[in-house]
Design a protein around this motif. Structure first.
Motif, short mmCIF file in Angstrom:
data_model
loop_
_atom_site.label_atom_id
_atom_site.label_comp_id
_atom_site.label_asym_id
_atom_site.label_seq_id
_atom_site.Cartn_x
_atom_site.Cartn_y
_atom_site.Cartn_z
N ARG A 337 35.95 33.70 49.17
CA ARG A 337 36.21 35.11 48.84
C ARG A 337 35.24 35.99 49.61
O ARG A 337 34.08 35.60 49.86
CB ARG A 337 36.05 35.33 47.34
CG ARG A 337 36.38 36.74 46.87
CD ARG A 337 36.42 36.79 45.35
NE ARG A 337 35.15 36.40 44.76
CZ ARG A 337 34.12 37.24 44.56
NH1 ARG A 337 34.22 38.50 44.95
NH2 ARG A 337 33.02 36.81 44.00
N GLY A 342 40.00 43.82 53.03
CA GLY A 342 41.27 43.22 52.65
C GLY A 342 42.30 43.29 53.76
O GLY A 342 42.05 43.82 54.85
N SER A 378 45.15 38.92 49.10
CA SER A 378 44.33 40.02 49.61
C SER A 378 44.88 41.35 49.10
O SER A 378 46.09 41.57 49.11
CB SER A 378 44.31 40.01 51.14
OG SER A 378 43.47 41.03 51.63
N THR A 384 39.41 39.69 50.36
CA THR A 384 40.42 38.62 50.53
C THR A 384 39.92 37.35 49.87
O THR A 384 38.73 37.03 49.91
CB THR A 384 40.69 38.36 52.02
OG1 THR A 384 41.12 39.58 52.63
CG2 THR A 384 41.74 37.29 52.22
#
Length: 392
Positions: A337, A342, A378, A384
């Motif tokens: 992560r 994103g 995302s 994301t």
């Protein structure tokens, strides 16, 4: 150095059991023909003719068992002699049985053996032709059509045509399977090479293009050329192979040698992922080792490395990333992560269509190779998350 096992066509042909069965058939029918003659030997007008023929038949059968053990050894010369011996025995029967008191011919059902050999070797058309010749010989031996003659001819014809047709279908299926496995092997090797190219060459070309544009002057021209090569290389690695490419690629690739890690060697995935930790990357995992087959561990670690490369490339050097390793009862779960901007909805699919295969090959493709799955979630502005799941 290959990451994937070789896909090969099965080595055992469907014809092998048929050839073994034919060997047994010839032995049993030789014994049967000899037994029938001995049982009726007093009835024959010229029994010596039958003795000589059956002696030749027995010797021939025993001496040629090796020839009916495979298609390669069953040569046209052998088939011609074998078939002639059977038909000759039928035509010789009236000479031995001058009174016509004995119903079966001298070779009896042995004569079906050469017909079946032709069916297995050359298919149903040759079997049909040979059956008609045997039938004509039986009609000449009997002096006309009888119910028993018709039944015998039909039985041999139907059996040989059926076996010949099944063999032809099996051969076509084996050839199709072999071609499909070649295409699959070449496709998987091309994907492996595409992942390696994406992880190294394409990123370097993209960096040269970006830096050349920033510097300007002569460096800008170098950057432009690097950009053109990047586009051409992306197009190449995203193009699927044709059947002809597949055969050529498998024959000349290292992948076709069958190199690859077996399932017996294990590797601690936690140790591999812990080495990815750094100033901007945090790793969290169980306190005990997470043992996996070496190939699965290496592919998972490479997928995590590709995800981290995407973080640095798209979220920037200042972005932070977290790696979470979970050892579940039935699978190993790895989550990567980041806190970057994103990815917009539909951007990953569009990137794949443009030849940018980073996620589809470097992450999803690697997990697919070891039977796992990869999911990318995302939300613009919220980072994301890449979830990798490898079953145990």
């Amino acid at each position: 150095m290959a990451d994937t096992p070789t896909a090969t066509a099965p080595n055992v042909s469907v014809e092998a059991p048929l050839w073994r069965a034919l060997v047994g058939y010839r032995l049993l029918t030789t014994a049967y023909a000899t037994g029938v003659f001995l049982y009726h030997h007093d009835t024959y007008g010229r029994p010596l003719v039958g003795v000589v023929y059956l002696a030749v038949l027995v010797c021939w059968t025993l001496a040629t068992l090796r020839h009916v053990s495979s298609a390669e050894r069953c040569t046209p010369v052998f088939l011609g002699c074998d078939f002639s011996l059977g038909v000759g025995g039928i035509l010789l029967t009236p000479v031995a049985d001058t009174t016509g008191a004995v119903n079966p011919s001298l070779p009896t059902i042995w004569v079906a053996g050469p017909v079946l050999a032709l069916a297995i070797k050359h298919g149903w058309r040759w079997a049909a032709g040979a059956s008609l010749v045997v039938g004509a010989a039986n009609v000449l031996e009997e002096g006309g059509l009888t119910r028993d003659t018709v039944h015998n001819v039909l039985l041999v014809t139907v059996a040989s045509i059926g076996i010949g047709y099944v063999v032809e279908v099996a051969r076509a299926s084996e050839h199709t399977l072999a071609e499909a496995l070649k295409v699959e092997a070449a496709t998987r090797e091309r994907e492996r090479l595409a992942r390696d190219i994406h992880d190294n060459v394409l990123q370097v070309l993209a960096m040269v293009q970006r830096r050349g544009t920033e510097i300007g002057g002569g460096a800008a021209e170098i950057g432009r050329l690097a950009g053109e090569q990047e586009v051409a290389l992306r197009s190449l690695v995203s193009t699927g192979p044709t059947a002809a490419d597949a055969a050529r690629d498998v024959a000349g690739s290292e992948y076709g040698s069958g190199a690859g890690a077996g399932g017996e060697v294990t590797r601690d995935l936690a140790e591999l992922l812990a080495a990815r930790a750094g100033t901007a990357v945090t790793f969290a995992g169980p306190g005990s080792p997470v043992a996996m087959p070496e190939r699965a561990a290496r592919m998972t670690d490479a997928a995590v490395a590709a995800a981290l490369d995407n973080v640095r490339q798209h979220a920037g050097e200042s972005a932070s990333a977290w790696i979470l390793l979970e050892d579940e009862p039935d699978a190993v779960l790895v989550t990567v992560r980041d806190d970057g901007p994103g990815v917009a909805a539909g951007r990953l699919a569009a990137a794949e269509r443009e030849g940018r295969m980073g996620v589809s090959l470097s992450i999803v493709g690697r997990l697919h190779e070891v039977g796992g799955t990869a999911e990318v979630v995302s939300i613009p502005g919220q980072g994301t998350e890449v979830e990798l799941r490898v079953p145990k």
